[in-house]
Design a protein around this motif. Structure first.
Motif, PDB file in Angstrom:
ATOM      1  N   THR A  94      40.738  45.152  44.871  1.00  0.00           N
ATOM      2  CA  THR A  94      41.924  44.501  45.411  1.00  0.00           C
ATOM      3  C   THR A  94      43.117  45.458  45.366  1.00  0.00           C
ATOM      4  OG1 THR A  94      42.538  43.635  43.246  1.00  0.00           O
ATOM      5  CG2 THR A  94      41.086  42.264  44.609  1.00  0.00           C
ATOM      6  N   ARG A  95      44.216  45.034  45.985  1.00  0.00           N
ATOM      7  CA  ARG A  95      45.411  45.877  45.960  1.00  0.00           C
ATOM      8  C   ARG A  95      45.855  46.148  44.519  1.00  0.00           C
ATOM      9  NH1 ARG A  95      49.364  43.663  50.846  1.00  0.00           N
ATOM     10  NH2 ARG A  95      47.920  44.051  52.560  1.00  0.00           N
ATOM     11  N   GLU A  96      45.752  45.115  43.675  1.00  0.00           N
ATOM     12  CA  GLU A  96      46.116  45.296  42.273  1.00  0.00           C
ATOM     13  C   GLU A  96      45.212  46.337  41.609  1.00  0.00           C
ATOM     14  OE1 GLU A  96      47.281  41.187  43.567  1.00  0.00           O
ATOM     15  OE2 GLU A  96      45.509  42.451  43.766  1.00  0.00           O
ATOM     16  N   GLU A  97      43.930  46.278  41.931  1.00  0.00           N
ATOM     17  CA  GLU A  97      42.977  47.240  41.375  1.00  0.00           C
ATOM     18  C   GLU A  97      43.261  48.646  41.884  1.00  0.00           C
ATOM     19  OE1 GLU A  97      39.594  48.731  39.322  1.00  0.00           O
ATOM     20  OE2 GLU A  97      40.644  46.813  39.144  1.00  0.00           O
ATOM     21  N   LEU A  98      43.665  48.749  43.146  1.00  0.00           N
ATOM     22  CA  LEU A  98      43.888  50.058  43.754  1.00  0.00           C
ATOM     23  C   LEU A  98      45.117  50.763  43.191  1.00  0.00           C
ATOM     24  CD1 LEU A  98      43.010  49.126  47.432  1.00  0.00           C
ATOM     25  CD2 LEU A  98      41.755  50.739  46.000  1.00  0.00           C
ATOM     26  N   ILE A  99      46.132  49.992  42.784  1.00  0.00           N
ATOM     27  CA  ILE A  99      47.322  50.645  42.225  1.00  0.00           C
ATOM     28  C   ILE A  99      47.311  50.656  40.703  1.00  0.00           C
ATOM     29  CG2 ILE A  99      48.753  50.061  44.218  1.00  0.00           C
ATOM     30  CD1 ILE A  99      50.030  47.855  42.524  1.00  0.00           C
ATOM     31  N   TYR A 159      43.358  32.400  47.356  1.00  0.00           N
ATOM     32  CA  TYR A 159      42.091  33.135  47.515  1.00  0.00           C
ATOM     33  C   TYR A 159      42.112  33.787  48.892  1.00  0.00           C
ATOM     34  CZ  TYR A 159      37.088  34.173  47.605  1.00  0.00           C
ATOM     35  OH  TYR A 159      35.872  34.811  47.688  1.00  0.00           O
ATOM     36  N   LYS A 160      42.092  35.103  48.922  1.00  0.00           N
ATOM     37  CA  LYS A 160      42.286  35.847  50.162  1.00  0.00           C
ATOM     38  C   LYS A 160      40.956  36.212  50.799  1.00  0.00           C
ATOM     39  CE  LYS A 160      44.341  38.593  53.204  1.00  0.00           C
ATOM     40  NZ  LYS A 160      45.008  38.036  54.387  1.00  0.00           N
ATOM     41  N   ILE A 161      40.763  35.814  52.068  1.00  0.00           N
ATOM     42  CA  ILE A 161      39.598  36.253  52.835  1.00  0.00           C
ATOM     43  C   ILE A 161      40.081  37.153  53.972  1.00  0.00           C
ATOM     44  CG2 ILE A 161      38.308  34.167  52.273  1.00  0.00           C
ATOM     45  CD1 ILE A 161      38.833  33.186  55.131  1.00  0.00           C
ATOM     46  N   THR A 199      36.731  44.077  48.688  1.00  0.00           N
ATOM     47  CA  THR A 199      38.120  44.524  48.627  1.00  0.00           C
ATOM     48  C   THR A 199      39.181  43.459  48.350  1.00  0.00           C
ATOM     49  OG1 THR A 199      38.458  44.238  51.017  1.00  0.00           O
ATOM     50  CG2 THR A 199      37.601  46.374  50.269  1.00  0.00           C
ATOM     51  N   MET A 200      38.907  42.174  48.547  1.00  0.00           N
ATOM     52  CA  MET A 200      40.026  41.232  48.415  1.00  0.00           C
ATOM     53  C   MET A 200      39.680  39.869  47.836  1.00  0.00           C
ATOM     54  SD  MET A 200      40.703  40.505  52.465  1.00  0.00           S
ATOM     55  CE  MET A 200      40.858  42.274  52.747  1.00  0.00           C
ATOM     56  N   GLU A 201      38.447  39.429  47.927  1.00  0.00           N
ATOM     57  CA  GLU A 201      38.118  38.068  47.501  1.00  0.00           C
ATOM     58  C   GLU A 201      37.847  38.044  45.988  1.00  0.00           C
ATOM     59  OE1 GLU A 201      35.528  35.783  50.070  1.00  0.00           O
ATOM     60  OE2 GLU A 201      35.715  37.307  51.618  1.00  0.00           O
ATOM     61  N   LYS A 202      38.848  37.610  45.244  1.00  0.00           N
ATOM     62  CA  LYS A 202      38.751  37.621  43.786  1.00  0.00           C
ATOM     63  C   LYS A 202      38.831  36.198  43.242  1.00  0.00           C
ATOM     64  CE  LYS A 202      40.454  39.906  39.623  1.00  0.00           C
ATOM     65  NZ  LYS A 202      41.314  40.974  39.089  1.00  0.00           N
ATOM     66  N   TYR A 206      33.218  30.063  51.878  1.00  0.00           N
ATOM     67  CA  TYR A 206      34.261  29.663  52.823  1.00  0.00           C
ATOM     68  C   TYR A 206      33.747  29.515  54.263  1.00  0.00           C
ATOM     69  CZ  TYR A 206      38.913  28.268  53.906  1.00  0.00           C
ATOM     70  OH  TYR A 206      39.988  27.495  54.261  1.00  0.00           O
ATOM     71  N   TYR A 207      32.928  28.529  54.451  1.00  0.00           N
ATOM     72  CA  TYR A 207      32.425  28.136  55.772  1.00  0.00           C
ATOM     73  C   TYR A 207      33.463  27.231  56.438  1.00  0.00           C
ATOM     74  CZ  TYR A 207      30.696  25.877  51.615  1.00  0.00           C
ATOM     75  OH  TYR A 207      30.608  25.410  50.340  1.00  0.00           O
TER      76      TYR A 207
END
Length: 753
Positions: free
Chosen positions: A741-746, A681-683, A661-664, A174-175
């Motif tokens: 990710t948040r999904e992974e954390l909960i 796609y979250k950066i 933590t977030m880019e999946k 993601y440039y």
């Protein structure tokens, strides 16, 4: 907070939004727009291809297929398994594999016409996981093996043994500026290509080969590009080749810019992996043996995976001396985009594995992981050689660790975390430390070379040509600083020209964090030659036969004679005396390399080290987390530009945090990428920034083997972001996969009874 007093002479155009990327250029009249047409399937054989309807569409100038290419249909940088265009009868490797190229008067016309292509496919079952690739023994090249000592025997004798595993996803670069190139036919033959690239020479080489031209027939030029992060090291070959093929076929200029979704779907990512291991250790947490297996998802072709996996396996030790080690790296072929270079080049993956192992040992023994790290660090006089038998020189690992404990007040912070977690049920805090040890240089000896050119004009102004490309990392500024220090010329007098294969031939890719090392050293060589030639003229102008000259502040001075001379006056006089004011410089690193069979040798010129501590606060109900504090201590040697180095540390940390933590990346069961824009796609953004950055540079450890005693900065600090992931694991009380990710954390909450 960072030091606001540090000298910062930025490429200000970046910050002001004034940098002119390829879409901003004035184009030649009659310029066409290029468009690559991709396979809709992840794995399929192309049986028929009919482009007649495309050619008949109004505004279309041409279509180029594999059969039109005059030369070898290949763009493979290492192993010949990557065609430029998929031929009829060939098997596409992933959904996005480019089949043909369209040139039209507008991009919209090219896209509409491309939809008229008639083709026939034999759809084949795709391989979309490393597990399936491992079962089928589907590898791109021979698996790598690294052996030290007797891991099997040492494991049997170890007082404690644990098994573990880790899975990590890829990452989109993601440039700002997507892959792009502008190819212009020249009236005398050949082509001029302006490209967004980290590797102009490879672009030149493949464009020439595809057209059966000489390398000198192709000039590739790169200005200040909108980011690269490794994606434009090998894969920039594509847009250069495609635009040049279209320009050759139409005899007109062709601009080819990948749209953002196209860029997502076509280009490679960071290498995902799945690792499993057994570790043997003693009661203090000292590692006695590791037996490790790692399956890397390399995608459909080799690309630069061969180099990435070697670089990674040479860092599997992390910052630790491991007496007995057996490692297997498997380069799995899947029907996904070819995994490629990404900031860190396989090292973040290696560090995530070894840091997982260290954390597992600490939990098994009921110790703080920082204490286990201390037990395993490389030593100064003993336990100081890596598994490839390279000595770890200028080792600051324990010194940085000790300083980090003090700067973060780690012991007190650990107690505060425990107290906080006792009082709170749904919100937990976590704390983690991560050390860094990153080798600098290309592993292949022939890549460790660079040229440069300095032109001094009669008015005393200076134009420099360097081998590397500026992509926001500060290479131009550092190059100017080196020349300013060496020639004693003010920065205002020095300008950096765009990088061109017509001026600096045979450049190495601006990668491996070597840009400033190579450019600075080559420029210094040119400066030394110029001063040697100009010094006698300066002494003559002062009326002296000999004397020691000092070059600084646009003045040449002989202090013992109390004589001075302005640099512009010297430049003008040297010109009038028929003395050349132009000089080329050259730099090479000899002795770099290793034996492929034994994996022993010296793969690096030097190591960069440091340490980080991160504190996180995690909401167990929502998966949201914050980062109250991050402490980073990084060794830049004697930095050429402290401000740039501090900025690179900030940026690398945030980019690494995104991977952690977030880019999946999500691919469906047919091999179609589902995360192809910022909608899905979250950066990291401004709200993910740590509340407080405490970043300092380690002092008093110059690097004698490098330009101005500095150390590389681009990639190594990304390792520190692993401390965020480990701190989140600490807050959750269990190791998490990457990205967390948040999904992974909960998710663990709903899996637990």
């Amino acid at each position: 907070m960072t030091d606001n007093k540090s000298i910062q002479y930025r490429e200000a155009a970046h910050l002001a939004g004034q940098t002119r990327y390829l879409p901003d250029l004035e184009l030649y009249e009659g310029t066409l727009r290029g468009y690559p047409v991709s396979s809709p399937y992840a794995h399929a054989r192309l049986l028929e291809l009919d482009t007649s309807a495309v050619m008949a569409y109004p505004g279309v100038a041409t279509v180029v297929t594999a059969g039109d290419i005059p030369g070898p249909n290949t763009m493979a940088p290492i192993i010949d398994d990557e065609p430029c265009l998929l031929p009829v009868g060939g098997v596409c490797g992933y959904a996005g594999h480019v089949v043909c190229l369209v040139a039209a008067d507008t991009l919209e016309t090219a896209k509409k016409a491309a939809a008229l292509i008639r083709w026939k496919w034999e759809v084949l079952p795709p391989v979309l996981s490393v597990e399936e690739a491992m079962d089928k023994r589907s590898f791109l090249f021979k698996p790598l093996q690294l052996i030290r000592g007797e891991a099997g025997e040492a494991m049997k004798k170890a007082p404690f043994r644990e098994k573990g595993s880790l899975q990590a996803g890829g990452q989109e670069h993601y440039y700002f500026e997507t892959h792009s190139a502008y190819a212009v036919p020249r009236h005398q033959g050949g082509f001029f290509v302006r490209a967004s690239t980290q590797n102009p020479t490879d672009n030149q080489r493949f464009a020439a080969s595809l057209l059966q031209l000489k390398a000198s027939d192709i000039e590739v030029q790169a200005g200040c590009i909108g980011g690269g992060f490794g994606s434009k090291q090998a894969q920039a070959n594509w847009c250069v080749a495609w635009s040049t093929l279209l320009a050759w076929k139409t005899k007109k200029p062709v601009l080819l810019i990948l749209e953002r979704e196209q860029d997502f779907r076509i280009t490679g990512k960071r290498h995902p992996f799945k690792a499993s291991w057994e570790v043997g250790f003693d009661q203090k947490g000292r590692i006695l043996a590791i037996d490790l297996s790692v399956a890397f998802d390399c995608g459909w072709c080799t690309d630069v995976s061969y180099a990435v996996l070697h670089h990674s396996i040479f860092h599997i030790d992390g910052a630790y001396f491991i007496p007995n080690l057996h490692v297997m790296y498997y380069p799995c072929r899947t029907n996904k985009t070819s995994s490629t270079a990404f900031r860190g080049f396989g090292v973040p993956q290696a560090f995530s594995i070894i840091e997982s192992i260290v954390t597992q040992i600490a939990r098994s023994l009921g110790k703080d992981a920082a204490a286990v790290r201390w037990q395993n660090y490389y030593g100064i006089k003993k336990n100081n050689t890596t598994p490839c038998n390279m000595t770890v020189d200028h080792n600051i690992l324990r010194a940085a660790h000790r300083q980090m404990l003090e700067k973060s007040n780690y012991s007190a912070l650990r107690k505060q975390v425990k107290e906080f977690n006792k009082k709170h049920i749904s919100v937990k805090r976590g704390l983690a430390m991560v050390p860094g040890k990153f080798g600098i240089s290309f592993n292949e000896s022939f890549l460790n070379q660079a040229g440069a050119l300095i032109n001094i004009y009669r008015d005393g102004s200076v134009l420099i040509h360097i081998p590397g490309t500026e992509m926001g990392q500060g290479l131009y500024d550092k190059s100017r600083t080196v020349v300013s220090r060496e020639l004693g010329v003010s920065l205002e007098r020095i300008r950096v020209s765009d990088t061109s294969t017509a001026v600096i031939p045979n450049t190495t890719s601006t990668a491996a964090s070597t840009g400033s090392d190579f450019a600075g050293s080559a420029l210094k060589d040119a400066c030394d030659k110029l001063k040697k030639r100009l010094a006698p003229i300066a002494l003559e102008m002062m009326g002296l036969k000999k004397g020691k000259l000092d070059w600084g502040n646009d003045v040449i001075a002989c202090k013992e004679a109390r004589k001075t001379l302005s640099f512009p006056d010297l430049a003008l006089h040297a010109y009038m005396e028929l003395e050349s004011l132009s000089e080329k410089g050259f730099y090479k690193r000899e002795g770099i390399g290793f034996e492929l069979e034994t994996m022993e040798g010296r793969p690096y010129w030097y190591y960069v080290m440091g340490c980080a501590v991160t504190l996180v606060e995690l909401n167990l109900l929502t998966g949201e987390f914050s980062i109250p504090d991050v402490w980073i201590l990084h060794d830049s040697g004697y930095p050429i530009d402290k401000g740039i180095d501090l900025g690179q540390i900030h940026g690398a940390f945030i980019q690494g945090m995104g991977w952690c933590t977030m880019e999946k990346l999500i691919t469906d069961e047919t091999g179609q990428l589902q995360t192809f824009s910022l909608d899905n796609y979250k950066i990291p953004g401004i709200y993910e920034l740590p509340d407080n950055f405490h970043i300092e540079l380690f002092e008093g450890n110059p690097e004698p083997r490098n330009i101005h005693n500095s150390r590389a900065i681009g990639e190594p600090p990304l390792i520190y972001a692993l401390s965020v992931w480990l701190a989140l694991s600490d807050a959750r009380g269990k190791m998490l996969s990457l990205p967390a990710t948040r999904e992974e954390l909960i998710k663990p909450l709903y899996d637990e009874k």
